[in-house]
Design an enzyme around this catalytic site. Structure first.
Site, PDB file in Angstrom:
ATOM      1  N   THR A   1     -24.881   1.579 -28.471  1.00 47.65           N
ATOM      2  CA  THR A   1     -24.394   1.132 -27.159  1.00 47.65           C
ATOM      3  C   THR A   1     -24.285   2.323 -26.199  1.00 47.65           C
ATOM      4  OG1 THR A   1     -23.235  -0.650 -28.253  1.00 47.65           O
ATOM      5  CG2 THR A   1     -22.467  -0.062 -26.045  1.00 47.65           C
ATOM      6  N   LEU A   2     -23.713   3.415 -26.679  1.00 50.70           N
ATOM      7  CA  LEU A   2     -23.570   4.607 -25.817  1.00 50.70           C
ATOM      8  C   LEU A   2     -24.953   5.123 -25.395  1.00 50.70           C
ATOM      9  CD1 LEU A   2     -20.785   6.309 -27.960  1.00 50.70           C
ATOM     10  CD2 LEU A   2     -20.506   5.662 -25.555  1.00 50.70           C
TER      11      LEU A   2
ATOM     12  N   LEU B   1      -8.587  -2.359 -29.542  1.00 52.48           N
ATOM     13  CA  LEU B   1      -8.876  -1.808 -28.210  1.00 52.48           C
ATOM     14  C   LEU B   1      -7.732  -2.012 -27.213  1.00 52.48           C
ATOM     15  CD1 LEU B   1     -12.648  -2.821 -27.861  1.00 52.48           C
ATOM     16  CD2 LEU B   1     -11.702  -0.778 -28.896  1.00 52.48           C
TER      17      LEU B   1
ATOM     18  N   GLU C   1       1.192   3.791   2.010  1.00 49.59           N
ATOM     19  CA  GLU C   1       1.831   4.163   3.280  1.00 49.59           C
ATOM     20  C   GLU C   1       3.124   3.366   3.482  1.00 49.59           C
ATOM     21  OE1 GLU C   1      -1.296   3.277   2.711  1.00 49.59           O
ATOM     22  OE2 GLU C   1      -2.708   4.054   4.190  1.00 49.59           O
TER      23      GLU C   1
ATOM     24  N   TRP D   1     -11.087   7.846 -39.183  1.00 49.87           N
ATOM     25  CA  TRP D   1     -10.597   8.711 -38.090  1.00 49.87           C
ATOM     26  C   TRP D   1     -11.121  10.135 -38.222  1.00 49.87           C
ATOM     27  CZ3 TRP D   1      -9.132   6.720 -33.778  1.00 49.87           C
ATOM     28  CH2 TRP D   1      -8.721   5.388 -33.786  1.00 49.87           C
TER      29      TRP D   1
ATOM     30  N   GLY E   1     -20.548   1.690 -30.325  1.00 44.90           N
ATOM     31  CA  GLY E   1     -20.997   2.796 -31.148  1.00 44.90           C
ATOM     32  C   GLY E   1     -22.171   3.537 -30.540  1.00 44.90           C
TER      33      GLY E   1
ATOM     34  N   GLU F   1     -16.498   2.806 -25.633  1.00 48.64           N
ATOM     35  CA  GLU F   1     -16.004   3.529 -26.814  1.00 48.64           C
ATOM     36  C   GLU F   1     -16.939   3.401 -28.018  1.00 48.64           C
ATOM     37  OE1 GLU F   1     -12.026   3.892 -28.067  1.00 48.64           O
ATOM     38  OE2 GLU F   1     -11.155   3.719 -26.072  1.00 48.64           O
TER      39      GLU F   1
ATOM     40  N   HIS G   1       0.857  -1.182   0.000  1.00 46.29           N
ATOM     41  CA  HIS G   1       0.000   0.000   0.000  1.00 46.29           C
ATOM     42  C   HIS G   1       0.899   1.241   0.000  1.00 46.29           C
ATOM     43  CE1 HIS G   1      -3.829  -2.140   1.677  1.00 46.29           C
ATOM     44  NE2 HIS G   1      -3.374  -2.666   0.560  1.00 46.29           N
TER      45      HIS G   1
ATOM     46  N   ALA H   1     -15.954  10.159 -30.604  1.00 51.07           N
ATOM     47  CA  ALA H   1     -15.451  11.257 -31.427  1.00 51.07           C
ATOM     48  C   ALA H   1     -16.498  11.544 -32.485  1.00 51.07           C
ATOM     49  CB  ALA H   1     -14.146  10.847 -32.092  1.00 51.07           C
TER      50      ALA H   1
HETATM   51  N1  LIG Z   1     -16.448   7.991 -33.844  1.00 50.98           N
HETATM   52  C1  LIG Z   1     -16.482   7.192 -32.809  1.00 50.98           C
HETATM   53  O1  LIG Z   1     -16.088   7.541 -31.696  1.00 50.98           O
HETATM   54  C2  LIG Z   1     -17.016   5.824 -32.982  1.00 50.98           C
HETATM   55  C3  LIG Z   1     -17.623   5.430 -34.147  1.00 50.98           C
HETATM   56  N2  LIG Z   1     -18.153   4.181 -34.260  1.00 50.98           N
HETATM   57  C4  LIG Z   1     -18.888   3.860 -35.475  1.00 50.98           C
HETATM   58  O2  LIG Z   1     -20.248   3.604 -35.118  1.00 50.98           O
HETATM   59  C5  LIG Z   1     -20.798   2.603 -35.951  1.00 50.98           C
HETATM   60  C6  LIG Z   1     -21.498   1.555 -35.096  1.00 50.98           C
HETATM   61  O3  LIG Z   1     -22.472   2.147 -34.281  1.00 50.98           O
HETATM   62  P1  LIG Z   1     -23.866   1.429 -34.004  1.00 50.98           P
HETATM   63  O4  LIG Z   1     -24.397   0.929 -35.286  1.00 50.98           O
HETATM   64  O5  LIG Z   1     -24.692   2.346 -33.211  1.00 50.98           O
HETATM   65  O6  LIG Z   1     -23.465   0.112 -33.215  1.00 50.98           O
HETATM   66  P2  LIG Z   1     -22.948  -0.467 -31.838  1.00 50.98           P
HETATM   67  O7  LIG Z   1     -21.491  -0.723 -31.945  1.00 50.98           O
HETATM   68  O8  LIG Z   1     -23.450   0.313 -30.693  1.00 50.98           O
HETATM   69  O9  LIG Z   1     -23.657  -1.894 -31.882  1.00 50.98           O
HETATM   70  C7  LIG Z   1     -25.055  -1.980 -31.820  1.00 50.98           C
HETATM   71  C8  LIG Z   1     -25.488  -3.436 -31.940  1.00 50.98           C
HETATM   72  O10 LIG Z   1     -25.205  -4.154 -30.751  1.00 50.98           O
HETATM   73  C9  LIG Z   1     -26.258  -5.103 -30.480  1.00 50.98           C
HETATM   74  N3  LIG Z   1     -27.171  -4.795 -29.373  1.00 50.98           N
HETATM   75  C10 LIG Z   1     -28.191  -5.551 -28.988  1.00 50.98           C
HETATM   76  N4  LIG Z   1     -28.890  -4.995 -28.026  1.00 50.98           N
HETATM   77  C11 LIG Z   1     -28.374  -3.858 -27.827  1.00 50.98           C
HETATM   78  C12 LIG Z   1     -28.708  -2.833 -26.956  1.00 50.98           C
HETATM   79  N5  LIG Z   1     -29.743  -2.883 -26.127  1.00 50.98           N
HETATM   80  N6  LIG Z   1     -27.921  -1.766 -26.986  1.00 50.98           N
HETATM   81  C13 LIG Z   1     -26.890  -1.701 -27.812  1.00 50.98           C
HETATM   82  N7  LIG Z   1     -26.567  -2.654 -28.681  1.00 50.98           N
HETATM   83  C14 LIG Z   1     -27.299  -3.743 -28.669  1.00 50.98           C
HETATM   84  C15 LIG Z   1     -27.146  -5.004 -31.665  1.00 50.98           C
HETATM   85  O11 LIG Z   1     -26.645  -5.954 -32.563  1.00 50.98           O
HETATM   86  P3  LIG Z   1     -27.582  -7.207 -32.954  1.00 50.98           P
HETATM   87  O12 LIG Z   1     -28.873  -6.628 -33.442  1.00 50.98           O
HETATM   88  O13 LIG Z   1     -26.781  -7.876 -34.001  1.00 50.98           O
HETATM   89  O14 LIG Z   1     -27.756  -7.998 -31.705  1.00 50.98           O
HETATM   90  C16 LIG Z   1     -26.944  -3.601 -32.149  1.00 50.98           C
HETATM   91  O15 LIG Z   1     -27.316  -3.413 -33.491  1.00 50.98           O
HETATM   92  C17 LIG Z   1     -19.649   2.014 -36.736  1.00 50.98           C
HETATM   93  O16 LIG Z   1     -19.765   2.425 -38.084  1.00 50.98           O
HETATM   94  C18 LIG Z   1     -18.398   2.602 -36.142  1.00 50.98           C
HETATM   95  O17 LIG Z   1     -17.465   2.927 -37.134  1.00 50.98           O
HETATM   96  C19 LIG Z   1     -18.066   3.280 -33.246  1.00 50.98           C
HETATM   97  C20 LIG Z   1     -17.446   3.598 -32.083  1.00 50.98           C
HETATM   98  C21 LIG Z   1     -16.926   4.921 -31.842  1.00 50.98           C
HETATM   99  N1  LIG Z   2     -13.082   6.978 -35.209  1.00 47.13           N
HETATM  100  C1  LIG Z   2     -12.568   7.413 -34.040  1.00 47.13           C
HETATM  101  C2  LIG Z   2     -12.567   6.594 -32.878  1.00 47.13           C
HETATM  102  N2  LIG Z   2     -13.087   5.332 -32.934  1.00 47.13           N
HETATM  103  C3  LIG Z   2     -13.004   4.380 -31.840  1.00 47.13           C
HETATM  104  O1  LIG Z   2     -11.714   3.794 -31.721  1.00 47.13           O
HETATM  105  C4  LIG Z   2     -11.774   2.384 -31.981  1.00 47.13           C
HETATM  106  C5  LIG Z   2     -10.499   1.883 -32.667  1.00 47.13           C
HETATM  107  O2  LIG Z   2      -9.626   1.427 -31.691  1.00 47.13           O
HETATM  108  P1  LIG Z   2      -8.208   0.754 -32.075  1.00 47.13           P
HETATM  109  O3  LIG Z   2      -8.462  -0.339 -33.077  1.00 47.13           O
HETATM  110  O4  LIG Z   2      -7.648   0.250 -30.799  1.00 47.13           O
HETATM  111  O5  LIG Z   2      -7.373   1.860 -32.686  1.00 47.13           O
HETATM  112  C6  LIG Z   2     -13.015   2.269 -32.835  1.00 47.13           C
HETATM  113  O6  LIG Z   2     -13.577   1.000 -32.897  1.00 47.13           O
HETATM  114  C7  LIG Z   2     -13.937   3.231 -32.146  1.00 47.13           C
HETATM  115  O7  LIG Z   2     -14.421   2.697 -30.920  1.00 47.13           O
HETATM  116  N3  LIG Z   2     -12.027   7.101 -31.737  1.00 47.13           N
HETATM  117  C8  LIG Z   2     -11.460   8.352 -31.682  1.00 47.13           C
HETATM  118  O8  LIG Z   2     -10.964   8.767 -30.607  1.00 47.13           O
HETATM  119  N4  LIG Z   2     -11.455   9.119 -32.774  1.00 47.13           N
HETATM  120  C9  LIG Z   2     -11.983   8.715 -33.948  1.00 47.13           C
HETATM  121  O9  LIG Z   2     -11.924   9.491 -34.912  1.00 47.13           O
HETATM  122 ZN   LIG Z   3      -3.212  -0.148   3.741  1.00 52.28          ZN
END
Ligand SMILES: NC(=O)C1=CN([C@@H]2O[C@H](COP(=O)(O)OP(=O)(O)OC[C@H]3O[C@@H](n4cnc5c(N)ncnc54)[C@H](OP(=O)(O)O)[C@@H]3O)[C@@H](O)[C@H]2O)C=CC1
Ligand SMILES: Nc1c(N[C@@H]2O[C@H](COP(=O)(O)O)[C@@H](O)[C@H]2O)[nH]c(=O)[nH]c1=O
Ligand SMILES: [Zn+2]
Length: 334
Positions: free
Chosen positions: A282-283, A210, A53, A176, A279, A277, A51, A157
Site C-alpha cells: 500500500t505504501l 487503528l 479570532e 513490534w 503495509g 500506516e 474561529h 517502522a
Molecule cells: N512495521 C510496520 O510499520 C508495518 C508492518 N506491516 C506488516 O506488513 C505486512 C503486510 O504488508 P503487505 O503484504 O505489503 O500488505 P498491505 O497491507 O499493503 O496489503 C496489500 C494487499 O492489498 C490489496 N491491494 C489490491 N490492490 C492493491 C494495490 N494496488 N496496492 C496495494 N494493495 C492492493 C491486495 O490484496 P488482494 O490481492 O487480496 O486484493 C494486496 O495484496 C503485514 O505482515 C504487517 O504485519 C504493516 C503495516 C505497518
Molecule cells: N509494527 C509496528 C507498527 N505497526 C503498525 O501499527 C498497527 C497497529 O495499530 P494498533 O492496533 O492500533 O496498535 C499495525 O497494523 C501497523 O500498521 N507501527 C509502529 O509504529 N511500530 C511497529 O513496530
Molecule cells: Zn473566521
C-alpha cells in the site's frame, strides 16, 4: 526574530492545540497584543464552533483596549458566512486598528477578500509574517484546496536491516519493532489526522484497531483496502470505536492506478488529511503514483532474518531524531 515574527510564532504554537478537532476546517491561532503585552489568545474551536479570532477577542477582559491593539493571526481572517459570521466583520466592529497576518487564505470564498474588507474599513494590515511557517502549519488545508486531495503522510517502522515484518507470524497482531515511546507518538499523530489507511494484508495479519489509546484526542476515520470484500467484519478495524470505510472494487477500478482514485474518493468525502500506516504494498503504491507529502520512518534496533521488505522512497530528510532506542526520520516529497 522581529516582534511581528515573535507574535505570529506564538499564534502557530497556540493553533497546534486545535489540530485534529477542527477538521476539515483549518486550525488557526490568534493573539491580541496591547502595548507589547498579550491580552487575548484563541485557536479554532471544534468543527462548527468559533474561529480563532472570535475566541481571542472573547478572551480579552478589558474590551476597551481593543481599540488600541493589534490582532495577530496565522491565516487571513474570513470574509464569508460559513458556519459562523465573518471574522473580518468582527475585527472591524470591535475597532482593532492593526491586523498582522501570516498567510493569505486561498480558499475561493476568502482569497484576499478578508484583507480587502479590513483595509477598506481603515485597518492597518500587514501580510506575510512567517509566511512559510504558517503555510506549513496549514499544510492540510492548503493541500486539500489547491491539490484537491488530502495531505498524505506515510508512516512505517522498519528493522535495522530494512524489514516491516518477519516472514512468519504466529499470531494475528503486529510484531513490534519500535518502543512504546514511538508508539505513543504515533497515537498523538493519529489524533492530528482526519483519516488513517491500511492495506488488506495488514488488516488480516495484524488485526489493528487503528484507534487512539496512548494519547488524548479524536480517533481518525479508518480506511481499509478490500478489493474483493473478503475482510471479516469481526476484525478490530470494524469495531464501533471509530468510523470505518472500505475501499472495494465497487468504489474504485483496481485495473487502474488506485492511489489517485482513493485520493478522489477522500476528497469527495471532505477528508483533508490521511496517515497511511502500511503495509509495504500500500505504501509503495502511493510512492509510485507520487501521491504523498511527508514520510515518517522509524528504525528500531532489531533485525529479522527475512520478511516483508520496507518501501523504497526518495525524498528530502527534514528531521532526524532519537526516540529512546528508535531513530525517526521525516522526509518531504519535493
Ligand atoms: N512495521 C510496520 O510499520 C508495518 C508492518 N506491516 C506488516 O506488513 C505486512 C503486510 O504488508 P503487505 O503484504 O505489503 O500488505 P498491505 O497491507 O499493503 O496489503 C496489500 C494487499 O492489498 C490489496 N491491494 C489490491 N490492490 C492493491 C494495490 N494496488 N496496492 C496495494 N494493495 C492492493 C491486495 O490484496 P488482494 O490481492 O487480496 O486484493 C494486496 O495484496 C503485514 O505482515 C504487517 O504485519 C504493516 C503495516 C505497518
Ligand atoms: N509494527 C509496528 C507498527 N505497526 C503498525 O501499527 C498497527 C497497529 O495499530 P494498533 O492496533 O492500533 O496498535 C499495525 O497494523 C501497523 O500498521 N507501527 C509502529 O509504529 N511500530 C511497529 O513496530
Ligand atoms: Zn473566521
Amino acid at each position: 526574530m522581529t516582534t511581528n515574527e515573535y507574535y505570529i510564532n506564538r499564534c502557530i504554537n497556540i493553533a497546534k492545540n486545535g489540530l485534529g478537532s477542527t477538521r476539515p476546517n483549518p486550525t488557526v491561532g490568534a493573539i491580541i497584543v496591547h502595548n507589547n503585552k498579550i491580552i487575548g489568545e484563541g485557536f479554532t474551536s471544534n468543527y462548527g464552533g468559533n474561529h480563532a479570532e472570535v475566541n481571542a477577542i472573547n478572551s480579552v477582559v478589558n474590551k476597551a483596549l481593543l481599540k488600541e491593539s493589534t490582532i495577530y493571526v496565522t491565516l487571513e481572517p474570513c470574509s464569508h458566512y460559513g458556519k459562523t459570521p465573518p471574522c473580518s466583520d468582527l475585527i472591524i466592529k470591535t475597532e482593532i486598528p492593526n491586523v498582522v497576518i501570516g498567510c493569505i487564505d486561498d480558499n475561493e470564498h476568502v482569497s484576499g477578500k478578508g484583507i480587502a474588507k479590513l483595509k477598506d474599513a481603515g485597518c492597518q494590515v500587514t501580510v506575510g509574517v512567517l509566511e512559510k511557517e504558517c503555510k506549513n502549519h496549514h499544510k492540510r488545508f492548503f493541500t486539500f484546496h489547491n491539490k484537491k486531495r488530502p495531505y498524505i503522510i506515510l508512516k512505517w517502522a522498519e528493522t535495522e536491516n530494512g524489514f516491516l515484518s518477519p516472514e512468519k507470524k504466529d499470531e494475528q497482531k503486529p510484531v513490534w519493532i519500535t518502543t512504546p515511546y514511538s508508539r505513543q507518538l504515533v497515537h498523538k499523530w493519529r489524533t492530528e489526522e482526519q483519516a488513517i489507511l491500511i492495506g488488506t494484508n495488514t488488516a488480516l495479519d495484524d488485526n489493528p484497531s487503528l484507534t487512539v489509546r496512548d494519547w488524548t484526542g479524536n480517533n481518525p476515520i479508518r480506511i481499509v483496502i478490500d478489493r474483493n470484500e473478503k475482510l471479516p467484519k469481526t476484525l478490530s478495524i470494524f469495531n464501533n470505536q471509530a468510523e470505518s470505510i472500505t475501499i472495494t472494487s465497487k468504489n474504485i477500478d483496481f485495473n487502474k492506478p488506485i492511489a489517485k482514485q482513493i485520493c478522489e474518493l477522500l476528497f469527495e468525502k471532505q477528508i483533508n488529511s490521511v496517515i497511511i500506516e502500511g503495509g509495504a504494498k500500500t505504501l509503495q503504491t502511493f510512492i509510485n503514483e507520487n501521491l504523498w507529502d511527508e514520510a515518517r520512518v522509524f528504525k528500531g534496533n532489531i533485525n529479522f532474518i527475512n520478511g516483508t521488505k520496507a518501501p523504497q522512497l526518495s525524498g528530502t530528510i527534514i528531521s532526524e531524531e532519537k526516540i529512546s532506542t528508535d531513530t525517526l526520520k521525516i522526509y518531504t516529497n519535493d
